[in-house]
Design a protein around this motif. Structure first.
Motif, PDB file in Angstrom:
ATOM      1  N   THR A 163      -7.379   8.952 -12.776  1.00 18.55           N
ATOM      2  CA  THR A 163      -8.210   8.415 -12.653  1.00 18.55           C
ATOM      3  C   THR A 163      -8.727   7.322 -11.356  1.00 18.55           C
ATOM      4  OG1 THR A 163      -6.821   7.305 -13.784  1.00 18.55           O
ATOM      5  CG2 THR A 163      -9.237   8.546 -15.059  1.00 18.55           C
ATOM      6  N   LEU A 164      -9.330   7.152 -10.431  1.00 20.80           N
ATOM      7  CA  LEU A 164      -9.620   6.359  -9.251  1.00 20.80           C
ATOM      8  C   LEU A 164     -10.573   5.494  -9.244  1.00 20.80           C
ATOM      9  CD1 LEU A 164      -8.478   6.747  -6.461  1.00 20.80           C
ATOM     10  CD2 LEU A 164     -10.324   7.957  -5.609  1.00 20.80           C
ATOM     11  N   ASN A 165     -10.176   4.092  -9.247  1.00 24.74           N
ATOM     12  CA  ASN A 165     -11.301   3.051  -9.478  1.00 24.74           C
ATOM     13  C   ASN A 165     -12.717   4.113  -8.253  1.00 24.74           C
ATOM     14  OD1 ASN A 165     -10.200   1.971  -7.433  1.00 24.74           O
ATOM     15  ND2 ASN A 165      -9.845   0.292  -8.458  1.00 24.74           N
ATOM     16  N   ALA A 166     -14.138   2.994  -7.897  1.00 18.57           N
ATOM     17  CA  ALA A 166     -14.906   2.828  -7.209  1.00 18.57           C
ATOM     18  C   ALA A 166     -14.175   2.439  -6.056  1.00 18.57           C
ATOM     19  CB  ALA A 166     -16.029   2.056  -7.659  1.00 18.57           C
ATOM     20  N   LYS A 167     -13.464   1.625  -5.659  1.00 23.99           N
ATOM     21  CA  LYS A 167     -12.898   1.277  -4.449  1.00 23.99           C
ATOM     22  C   LYS A 167     -12.146   1.539  -3.959  1.00 23.99           C
ATOM     23  CE  LYS A 167     -14.189  -3.685  -5.256  1.00 23.99           C
ATOM     24  NZ  LYS A 167     -13.388  -5.211  -6.082  1.00 23.99           N
ATOM     25  N   GLY A 168     -11.420   2.825  -4.624  1.00 24.59           N
ATOM     26  CA  GLY A 168     -10.535   3.623  -4.506  1.00 24.59           C
ATOM     27  C   GLY A 168      -8.901   3.379  -3.973  1.00 24.59           C
ATOM     28  N   ASP A 169      -8.897   1.594  -4.287  1.00 19.75           N
ATOM     29  CA  ASP A 169      -7.551   1.109  -4.465  1.00 19.75           C
ATOM     30  C   ASP A 169      -6.800   0.838  -5.801  1.00 19.75           C
ATOM     31  OD1 ASP A 169      -9.042  -0.258  -6.071  1.00 19.75           O
ATOM     32  OD2 ASP A 169      -8.744  -2.353  -4.099  1.00 19.75           O
ATOM     33  N   GLY A 170      -7.302   1.576  -6.750  1.00 23.01           N
ATOM     34  CA  GLY A 170      -6.300   1.423  -8.147  1.00 23.01           C
ATOM     35  C   GLY A 170      -6.726   2.908  -9.147  1.00 23.01           C
ATOM     36  N   ALA A 171      -5.377   3.996  -8.593  1.00 22.89           N
ATOM     37  CA  ALA A 171      -5.737   5.006  -9.375  1.00 22.89           C
ATOM     38  C   ALA A 171      -4.617   4.658 -10.774  1.00 22.89           C
ATOM     39  CB  ALA A 171      -5.383   5.807  -8.656  1.00 22.89           C
ATOM     40  N   GLN A 172      -4.547   5.797 -11.707  1.00 22.69           N
ATOM     41  CA  GLN A 172      -3.688   6.000 -13.343  1.00 22.69           C
ATOM     42  C   GLN A 172      -3.591   7.327 -13.179  1.00 22.69           C
ATOM     43  OE1 GLN A 172      -6.035   4.095 -16.511  1.00 22.69           O
ATOM     44  NE2 GLN A 172      -5.401   2.077 -15.894  1.00 22.69           N
ATOM     45  N   ALA A 191       3.913   8.534 -12.641  1.00 24.53           N
ATOM     46  CA  ALA A 191       3.408   7.392 -12.577  1.00 24.53           C
ATOM     47  C   ALA A 191       2.253   6.898 -13.194  1.00 24.53           C
ATOM     48  CB  ALA A 191       3.245   6.566 -10.915  1.00 24.53           C
ATOM     49  N   ARG A 192       1.796   6.138 -14.591  1.00 17.08           N
ATOM     50  CA  ARG A 192       0.884   5.246 -14.927  1.00 17.08           C
ATOM     51  C   ARG A 192       0.318   4.754 -14.418  1.00 17.08           C
ATOM     52  NH1 ARG A 192       2.107   3.158 -20.793  1.00 17.08           N
ATOM     53  NH2 ARG A 192       3.674   5.256 -21.170  1.00 17.08           N
ATOM     54  N   GLU A 193       0.880   3.529 -13.373  1.00 10.96           N
ATOM     55  CA  GLU A 193      -0.489   2.866 -12.868  1.00 10.96           C
ATOM     56  C   GLU A 193      -0.326   3.263 -11.050  1.00 10.96           C
ATOM     57  OE1 GLU A 193      -3.257   1.363 -14.332  1.00 10.96           O
ATOM     58  OE2 GLU A 193      -2.567   1.545 -16.146  1.00 10.96           O
ATOM     59  N   VAL A 194      -1.551   3.436 -10.441  1.00 11.64           N
ATOM     60  CA  VAL A 194      -1.084   3.091  -9.065  1.00 11.64           C
ATOM     61  C   VAL A 194      -1.844   2.401  -7.605  1.00 11.64           C
ATOM     62  CG1 VAL A 194      -1.055   4.702  -6.882  1.00 11.64           C
ATOM     63  CG2 VAL A 194      -0.444   5.536  -8.988  1.00 11.64           C
ATOM     64  N   HIS A 195      -1.198   1.174  -7.142  1.00 14.62           N
ATOM     65  CA  HIS A 195      -2.249   0.425  -6.813  1.00 14.62           C
ATOM     66  C   HIS A 195      -1.700   0.621  -5.352  1.00 14.62           C
ATOM     67  CE1 HIS A 195      -2.446  -2.798 -10.399  1.00 14.62           C
ATOM     68  NE2 HIS A 195      -1.521  -2.320 -10.256  1.00 14.62           N
ATOM     69  N   ILE A 196      -2.973   0.884  -4.928  1.00 13.44           N
ATOM     70  CA  ILE A 196      -3.374   1.733  -3.105  1.00 13.44           C
ATOM     71  C   ILE A 196      -3.734   0.840  -2.307  1.00 13.44           C
ATOM     72  CG2 ILE A 196      -4.307   3.297  -1.452  1.00 13.44           C
ATOM     73  CD1 ILE A 196      -4.316   4.976  -4.527  1.00 13.44           C
ATOM     74  N   GLN A 197      -3.400   0.023  -1.577  1.00 12.52           N
ATOM     75  CA  GLN A 197      -3.026  -0.483  -0.331  1.00 12.52           C
ATOM     76  C   GLN A 197      -2.473   0.438   1.387  1.00 12.52           C
ATOM     77  OE1 GLN A 197      -0.409  -4.168  -0.425  1.00 12.52           O
ATOM     78  NE2 GLN A 197      -1.960  -4.430  -2.177  1.00 12.52           N
ATOM     79  N   GLU A 204       3.690   2.380 -10.852  1.00 10.02           N
ATOM     80  CA  GLU A 204       4.536   1.541 -11.754  1.00 10.02           C
ATOM     81  C   GLU A 204       4.311   2.184 -12.804  1.00 10.02           C
ATOM     82  OE1 GLU A 204       1.810  -1.706 -13.080  1.00 10.02           O
ATOM     83  OE2 GLU A 204       2.391  -3.111 -11.011  1.00 10.02           O
ATOM     84  N   ASN A 205       5.421   1.949 -13.458  1.00  6.75           N
ATOM     85  CA  ASN A 205       5.817   3.326 -15.539  1.00  6.75           C
ATOM     86  C   ASN A 205       6.351   4.471 -14.976  1.00  6.75           C
ATOM     87  OD1 ASN A 205       5.919   0.385 -16.431  1.00  6.75           O
ATOM     88  ND2 ASN A 205       3.981   0.486 -16.641  1.00  6.75           N
ATOM     89  N   LYS A 226       7.927   0.845  -8.183  1.00 10.05           N
ATOM     90  CA  LYS A 226       8.854   2.097  -7.289  1.00 10.05           C
ATOM     91  C   LYS A 226       7.353   1.198  -6.055  1.00 10.05           C
ATOM     92  CE  LYS A 226      10.370   6.351  -5.203  1.00 10.05           C
ATOM     93  NZ  LYS A 226      11.522   6.623  -5.250  1.00 10.05           N
ATOM     94  N   SER A 227       7.660   1.875  -5.045  1.00  7.97           N
ATOM     95  CA  SER A 227       7.351   1.267  -3.351  1.00  7.97           C
ATOM     96  C   SER A 227       7.073   2.787  -2.637  1.00  7.97           C
ATOM     97  CB  SER A 227       6.992   0.491  -2.679  1.00  7.97           C
ATOM     98  OG  SER A 227       5.921   0.202  -1.292  1.00  7.97           O
ATOM     99  N   ILE A 228       6.211   3.370  -2.075  1.00  9.11           N
ATOM    100  CA  ILE A 228       6.001   4.073  -1.299  1.00  9.11           C
ATOM    101  C   ILE A 228       5.236   4.205   0.045  1.00  9.11           C
ATOM    102  CG2 ILE A 228       7.629   6.083  -3.267  1.00  9.11           C
ATOM    103  CD1 ILE A 228       4.480   6.722  -2.650  1.00  9.11           C
ATOM    104  N   VAL A 229       5.151   4.572   1.151  1.00 10.94           N
ATOM    105  CA  VAL A 229       4.860   4.707   2.251  1.00 10.94           C
ATOM    106  C   VAL A 229       4.431   6.399   2.287  1.00 10.94           C
ATOM    107  CG1 VAL A 229       5.242   4.458   4.782  1.00 10.94           C
ATOM    108  CG2 VAL A 229       6.177   3.044   2.961  1.00 10.94           C
ATOM    109  N   MET A 230       3.421   6.507   2.044  1.00  8.14           N
ATOM    110  CA  MET A 230       2.433   7.638   2.445  1.00  8.14           C
ATOM    111  C   MET A 230       2.372   8.159   3.822  1.00  8.14           C
ATOM    112  SD  MET A 230       2.714   8.959  -0.801  1.00  8.14           S
ATOM    113  CE  MET A 230       1.182  10.543  -0.519  1.00  8.14           C
ATOM    114  N   ALA A 231       1.819   9.168   3.953  1.00 10.45           N
ATOM    115  CA  ALA A 231       0.831   9.734   5.605  1.00 10.45           C
ATOM    116  C   ALA A 231      -0.330   9.353   5.876  1.00 10.45           C
ATOM    117  CB  ALA A 231       1.092  10.960   5.597  1.00 10.45           C
TER     118      ALA A 231
END
Length: 359
Positions: A163-172, A191-197, A204-205, A226-231
């Motif tokens: 699932t991806l929220n409408a703003k595209g900055d949070g996912a599960q 990961a259960r939760e993802v915060h995208i910036q 998270e988790n 856990k923080s990761i840097v994507m392409a």
């Protein structure tokens, strides 16, 4: 259907089809020139296929305009030839004269809604595929979006999001697969939760599983954050939040329910859901608006004045419609009110103008 209804219908269909073809040709020609300037060395077949798959979406947007054009030019033609005067003198009301037009516009609206629900989502997916593969030549940026999952490729990684929220900055529900240069699986992250910036992702988790040739068994470790840097091209994923045009009403309804159950914001999707239905009636609303401007005017001005009135009404409606959708997506108006307010207000205005004609 009597002879008068058939005559009115033939006039309407002639102007409707003519107007639709004119607007479709103008829009496609202008957009095609812009596309050819933006994307160099594109194969002619790719460009042709791109616009063939674009036509359902373009036609869907132009149907209300063509309905308004057909209504105004039909009634103006009858008015200019004194045929309306003769029909009024014979005892026919304005409602009875325009009834065939209203019926045909309603039929067009139903067909347009069916096409937008069944044909357009598939066509948009194919159009986007050609856009990324043949025009932009960036196939790794093409994402396939379904009602319950998103698959995305970014360089040497492939990931799936439930699932991806409408703003595209949070996912599960994230699952990421990392490969080496010969495309052997070397690592998997869940990961259960993802915060995208942008390219910075906070997970998270979840868990990290490493696959090594030196070990017969994969090594798994759990983590809370856990923080990761994507392409850099992973930023394009944020544009996948708005996917309503790539879903049918049934798929969108399921998508909204799934996101609500996941605790994600679904306001933008709900606005789009109701907007798809309300826009199907835009042609009927514009038809009602066009009637008083066609009948209540004197027989002067010619075709160009009628076209000018048509474009002015279209502009006014689309400004109102776009404003309502924007207010709804930002939470200022409830989704139903945001989607239907333009139709209701414009229909009310049309009824007031029609009542003032007293015919």
């Amino acid at each position: 259907m009597n002879r008068i209804d058939r005559y009115t219908s033939w006039l309407f269909w002639g102007y409707f089809i003519g107007g639709l073809l004119v607007f479709l040709t103008l829009f496609t020609a202008v957009d095609a020139m812009s596309t050819m300037v933006t994307y160099k060395n594109v194969a002619p077949t790719a460009l042709i296929n791109y616009y063939l798959y674009s036509f359902p979406e373009i036609i869907s947007k132009l149907l209300p305009v063509a309905c308004l054009m057909g209504t105004i030019l039909t009634l103006s033609s009858l008015n200019k030839a004194n045929e309306l005067v003769a029909l009024f003198a014979s005892g026919m009301s304005l409602l009875r004269i325009t009834l065939p037009i209203l019926v045909w516009v309603a039929v067009i609206s139903i067909i347009g809604f069916w096409s937008a629900d069944k044909v357009m989502p598939k066509a948009i997916k194919e159009k986007n595929y050609i856009l990324y593969y043949d025009l932009k030549k960036e196939p790794h940026r093409f994402s396939t979006i379904k009602t319950n999952k998103i698959w995305y490729r970014s360089k040497n990684s492939i990931f799936n999001i439930q699932t991806l929220n409408a703003k595209g900055d949070g996912a599960q529900g994230l699952t990421m697969y990392f490969f080496n240069d010969v495309w052997d699986l070397v690592q998997m992250i869940t990961a259960r939760e993802v915060h995208i910036q942008g390219s910075q992702w906070l997970l998270e988790n979840g868990a990290v599983t490493v696959f090594s040739k030196d070990s017969s068994f994969p090594l798994t470790s759990q983590f809370k954050t856990k923080s990761i840097v994507m392409a850099e091209d992973s930023k394009d994923l944020q544009s996948a939040g708005q996917t309503a045009d790539m879903m049918s009403q049934k798929e969108l309804e399921y998508f909204i329910k799934k996101n609500k159950d996941a605790g994600l914001d679904t306001v933008a999707y709900e606005v789009d859901y109701h907007a798809k239905i309300s826009f199907a009636f835009a042609g009927l609303v514009m038809c009602l608006l066009g009637i008083p401007f066609s009948v209540g005017r004197a027989r002067s001005g010619g075709t160009m004045l009628n076209v000018g009135i048509c474009l002015a009404l279209v502009f006014a409606y689309y400004v109102f419609y776009s404003s309502g959708i924007t207010l709804g997506q930002h939470g200022t108006l409830p989704p139903v009110a945001a989607a239907w307010a333009p139709n209701i207000v414009m229909s009310g205005l049309a009824l007031v103008l029609l009542k003032r004609l007293k015919r």
